[in-house]
Design a protein around this motif. Structure first.
Motif, short mmCIF file in Angstrom:
data_model
loop_
_atom_site.label_atom_id
_atom_site.label_comp_id
_atom_site.label_asym_id
_atom_site.label_seq_id
_atom_site.Cartn_x
_atom_site.Cartn_y
_atom_site.Cartn_z
N GLY B 119 0.83 -1.20 0.00
CA GLY B 119 0.00 0.00 0.00
C GLY B 119 0.86 1.24 0.00
O GLY B 119 2.07 1.17 -0.20
N VAL B 120 0.21 2.39 0.21
CA VAL B 120 0.93 3.67 0.21
C VAL B 120 0.59 4.39 1.50
O VAL B 120 -0.58 4.59 1.82
N ASN B 121 1.62 4.76 2.28
CA ASN B 121 1.32 5.52 3.49
C ASN B 121 1.76 6.98 3.38
O ASN B 121 1.53 7.76 4.29
N PHE B 122 2.38 7.32 2.24
CA PHE B 122 2.70 8.73 2.03
C PHE B 122 2.88 8.98 0.53
O PHE B 122 3.73 8.36 -0.10
N TYR B 123 2.07 9.88 -0.03
CA TYR B 123 2.22 10.24 -1.44
C TYR B 123 3.20 11.39 -1.54
O TYR B 123 3.00 12.44 -0.94
N ASP B 124 4.25 11.17 -2.31
CA ASP B 124 5.33 12.16 -2.34
C ASP B 124 5.79 12.38 -3.77
O ASP B 124 5.29 11.75 -4.71
N GLY B 125 6.75 13.28 -3.94
CA GLY B 125 7.35 13.53 -5.24
C GLY B 125 8.73 14.10 -5.01
O GLY B 125 9.02 14.63 -3.94
N GLN B 126 9.59 13.99 -6.02
CA GLN B 126 10.97 14.41 -5.84
C GLN B 126 11.14 15.90 -6.06
O GLN B 126 10.54 16.48 -6.96
N GLY B 127 11.97 16.53 -5.22
CA GLY B 127 12.23 17.96 -5.34
C GLY B 127 13.70 18.28 -5.18
O GLY B 127 14.53 17.38 -5.00
N PHE B 128 14.04 19.55 -5.29
CA PHE B 128 15.42 20.01 -5.15
C PHE B 128 15.50 21.04 -4.02
O PHE B 128 14.61 21.87 -3.88
N MET B 129 16.59 20.98 -3.27
CA MET B 129 16.86 22.01 -2.27
C MET B 129 18.15 22.74 -2.66
O MET B 129 19.10 22.11 -3.12
N VAL B 130 18.15 24.07 -2.51
CA VAL B 130 19.35 24.85 -2.81
C VAL B 130 19.59 25.83 -1.66
O VAL B 130 18.70 26.08 -0.85
N ARG B 131 20.80 26.41 -1.63
CA ARG B 131 21.07 27.47 -0.66
C ARG B 131 20.30 28.72 -1.08
O ARG B 131 20.28 29.07 -2.27
N SER B 132 19.69 29.39 -0.12
CA SER B 132 18.89 30.58 -0.46
C SER B 132 19.74 31.63 -1.16
O SER B 132 19.27 32.30 -2.08
N ASP B 133 21.02 31.77 -0.71
CA ASP B 133 21.83 32.85 -1.29
C ASP B 133 22.31 32.54 -2.71
O ASP B 133 23.00 33.35 -3.32
N SER B 134 21.96 31.36 -3.23
CA SER B 134 22.37 31.04 -4.60
C SER B 134 21.50 31.81 -5.60
O SER B 134 21.86 31.93 -6.77
N GLY B 135 20.36 32.31 -5.13
CA GLY B 135 19.49 33.07 -6.01
C GLY B 135 18.67 32.23 -6.97
O GLY B 135 17.94 32.76 -7.80
N ILE B 136 18.79 30.90 -6.86
CA ILE B 136 18.04 30.03 -7.78
C ILE B 136 16.59 29.93 -7.29
O ILE B 136 16.34 29.76 -6.10
#
Ligand SMILES: N[C@@H](CCC(=O)N[C@@H](CS)C(=O)NCC(=O)O)C(=O)O
Lengths: 391, 341
Positions: B119-136
């Protein structure tokens, strides 16, 4: 054995026939056991819905690899990923063996230095590096290197063409234009001629006792040949310089920090063992040899080169082989710091994506076995070659 | 000498014979009084040990629910921390009986690797994390970036797909252990860290300065995470599947941890009565006691209880449920359990 009658009891109680019989029985049982294990494994795999066979090797791998010595993309096959991992393992093992040998010999000789400070420093090096687990050393060098290096935008640079940052070391990539092969050919020619000179000088020395400066003349040959061929073809070498683009440098040759840290950790660790091997080898040559050589009128350089080292090497080579094998096997710790070696790429990502553990682990074990056997064979040949010098 | 060799040989052979025979997992588990549950090496909110070695998290609660269903107490579980790379081998080899460790349900894992998803106990998806000061501000700006992630995950494949589909290049930096990924990203080895968005939210709490990082808006994949069992033991898979379904259905019918006892005492609703174990004989169908689902709900909680306690908006992980796929289908989410009858 007095009685040669072939009576039944003689056959039954004949020691050597008994021996053969038991060996056949044992062999038969071993073969049965292997058949049983293979069959049982196959049954279990079917029962648990596990895929088997090698056809996955031709399927697209669909993942990327950080460092590839051959052309590779996510549309390449799992077999390609195997080759990429294998080459990366060979690269780090080769570099590691090279550096470890140099450092190990230097430290081993320093350990015997009459200078107290040098000897103690060498001893400290050996004792510290030998006694800290290798994995810790790998982490230490990796994170120490990462922390010490600047971000790409603040790269350390040298002559506008070498750049160092926490993404790696970037150096210009030589690109050979038209006539570039000529340089390669003249390089090879110089090496061949040097070998010829070495053989000739050896023969002449055996006949007349006169020596010839083989080493310096070879160096001279090499430099002048390469230079002349470059001159003749009008310097067809250009460089592809690394350039800062977006996040990082593009172009040039890139050495990733994972490779640097892993090579460094492996070679420094193994060098501490090699140093002890070298020390033992040198100490195994009795002092009388030096004295005898000196009384023959050899100078200290010749004593080391012609008397001590050849005899010490005979003691050094077998355990040195062991150290080379250890280094190669230890390189499989690469996965801890993201160096894409065979274990990380193939026994890691590829295994996880295909689930074909038995096939993949089998192939990886085969590779390490093959590498170990090859190293042993080469070192045995070298050892035999050294022994010929014995008179 | 030879006799001894033969003895050793036959001992080895018998070893393989024994391991060939497989008893039903439920019988084995009942016999030994506990089962082994494979979890992560520490993902806050999902499966994470405290300083005393007590595990908690929404994945851990699935293990606890199974324990409650079988033994009437949530505590008869032995937790086995595993890296992403080790997890499937551990399940196949029998080292663990349930894998509840943010594992994505995919075709190849289901059909090729000998796993069965319960079964599924958490529906998720892939993301990206960056440093805030990178401006991205968008994943589409990541051309040429160095990307840190975990070995042996769907993440590795998704990022290859994402960069290929968008004609961008990148440098994958792939570590075996999650802690090394976090460290290397924190030290600046990578421009971005990618994994399941839930994983990003959880691992972020381990960074030196969590507030100096942002998760980019794009979600580049589907990651339905759920508990997994070995293929070939359907009865055991049923127990895990329905333990999870019972928690989801309990929430739908308003049966929660705090009020389970009082509601069950007075209920007139047949669905609730079945979940309370008062009607319907679900327990016998699963080879469990009649109170199996009541024990889960009263001791571990319903889905809403375990969500809010571990990963909800008020926890350090802070994943708001409303508006996410993990909301009940009645509230616009995709959480939907087949009827427990
Ligand atoms: N859902 C993905 C990724 C799961 C995964 O391993 N995520 C990492 C990053 S959050 C993790 O859980 N690491 C924790 C650990 O290794 O202990 C999959 O099933 O392949």
């Amino acid at each position: 054995m007095q009685d040669r009658n072939l009576s039944l009891s003689n056959i039954l109680f004949n020691r050597s026939i008994q021996g053969i019989f038991y060996q056949i029985v044992t062999l038969g049982l071993v073969i049965l056991a292997i058949i049983y294990i293979v069959d049982n494994t196959a049954r279990n795999m079917v029962a648990r819905g596990l895929a088997s066979g090698f056809h996955f090797l031709g399927v697209e791998a669909q993942f990327d690899i950080q460092m590839t010595l051959i052309e590779y993309s996510p549309t390449s096959t799992y077999f390609d990923s195997f080759i990429v991992g294998l080459l990366n393992t060979l690269l780090v093992a080769g570099l590691g063996i090279f550096v470890a040998t140099i450092v190990g010999f230097a430290v081993g000789i320093a350990r015997l230095s009459p200078n107290w400070l040098i000897a103690k420093l060498a001893e400290a090096y050996i004792e510290i590096l030998r006694n800290i687990p290798l994995l810790l050393q790998i982490f230490f060098w990796y994170f120490a290197v990462l922390r010490a290096l600047p971000k790409p935008k603040q790269s350390l640079e040298f002559a506008d063409s070498f750049f160092l940052n926490n993404r790696g070391l970037f150096i210009p990539d030589p690109v050979f234009g038209e006539g570039g092969v000529l340089i390669l050919y003249s390089f090879i020619a110089a090496i061949l001629i040097s070998i010829g000179i070495a053989v000739w000088s050896k023969q002449r020395q055996n006949k007349t006792g006169q020596t010839f400066p083989v080493f310096y003349s070879s160096i001279g040959l090499l430099i002048s040949f390469v230079f002349l061929s470059m001159l003749a073809t009008g310097f067809p070498v250009t460089f592809d310089y690394p350039e800062l683009k977006g996040f990082n440098f593009k172009g040039g040759i890139k050495l990733i920090p994972e490779l640097v840290a892993l090579t460094f950790a492996l070679s420094m660790y193994t060098a501490s063992f090699i140093a002890e091997v070298v020390r033992a080898g040198i100490q195994a040559v009795s002092l009388g040899q030096t004295e005898a050589a000196r009384s023959l009128g050899l100078n200290p350089n010749q004593i080391l080169r012609l008397v001590i080292i050849p005899q010490a090497l005979r003691v050094i080579v077998p355990p040195l082989t062991n150290q080379y094998l250890n280094l190669t096997k230890n390189s499989s710790l690469a996965a801890a710091i993201a160096y894409p070696d065979l274990v990380l790429v193939f026994a890691g990502t590829a295994l996880m994506q295909t689930g074909q553990a038995i096939e993949i682990i089998g192939m990886v074990m085969g590779v390490y076995l093959f590498l170990s056997l090859m190293t042993s064979i080469i070192m045995n040949l070298f050892n035999r070659f050294m022994r010929v010098a014995e008179r | 000498m030879i006799i001894r060799k033969l003895t050793i040989l036959s001992a080895i052979i018998s070893l393989f014979t024994v391991s060939a025979a497989t008893a039903g997992t439920l019988d084995t588990v009942k016999g030994q009084g506990f089962f082994n549950c494979g979890v992560s090496q520490g993902v806050p909110g999902f499966s994470n040990p405290d300083s005393d070695g007590n595990w908690s998290g929404i994945d851990v609660d699935v293990c606890r629910a199974v324990s409650a269903a079988i033994f009437g107490t949530p505590d008869n579980v032995k937790y086995v921390p595993l890296t992403a790379k080790e997890r499937f081998t551990a399940l196949q080899s029998g080292e663990i009986d349930v894998l509840s460790r943010n594992t994505t349900w995919t075709l190849s894992r289901d059909a090729q690797i000998g796993l069965e998803f319960a079964g599924v106990n958490f529906y998720d998806g892939q993301g990206f994390m960056v440093r805030s000061d990178s401006g991205i501000t968008s994943a589409m700006e990541l051309d040429g970036a160095s990307v840190c992630t975990n070995l042996g995950t769907t993440t590795e494949l998704n990022m290859a797909d994402f960069f290929r589909a968008n004609g961008m290049s990148y440098e994958p930096v792939v570590f075996e252990k999650a802690d090394e990924v976090v460290n290397a990203y924190d030290e600046g080895r990578c421009d971005t860290y990618t994994t399941d968005k839930s994983g990003l939210a959880a691992q972020r709490t381990k960074l030196a300065d969590p507030d100096a990082h942002v998760v980019l808006p794009e979600t580049i994949s589907k990651e339905p995470l759920g508990p997994v069992v070995r293929e070939g033991d359907g009865d055991w898979a049923d127990i895990v599947r329905w333990s999870l379904n019972a928690m989801i259905e309990a929430e739908e019918f308003g049966l929660d941890k705090g009020s389970a006892s009082s509601t069950c005492a007075t209920t007139g609703n047949p669905v609730v009565a079945r979940l309370c174990g008062k009607e319907g004989g679900n327990g016998a169908a699963l080879n469990l006691g009649d109170s199996w689902s009541f024990d889960i709900i009263s001791q571990v909680g319903n889905y809403g209880d375990i969500y809010e306690a571990n990963v909800g908006a008020s926890t350090p992980v802070g994943l708001a449920r409303a508006g996410s796929p993990n909301a009940s289908y009645k509230n616009g989410g995709v959480l939907y359990a087949p009827p427990a009858r």
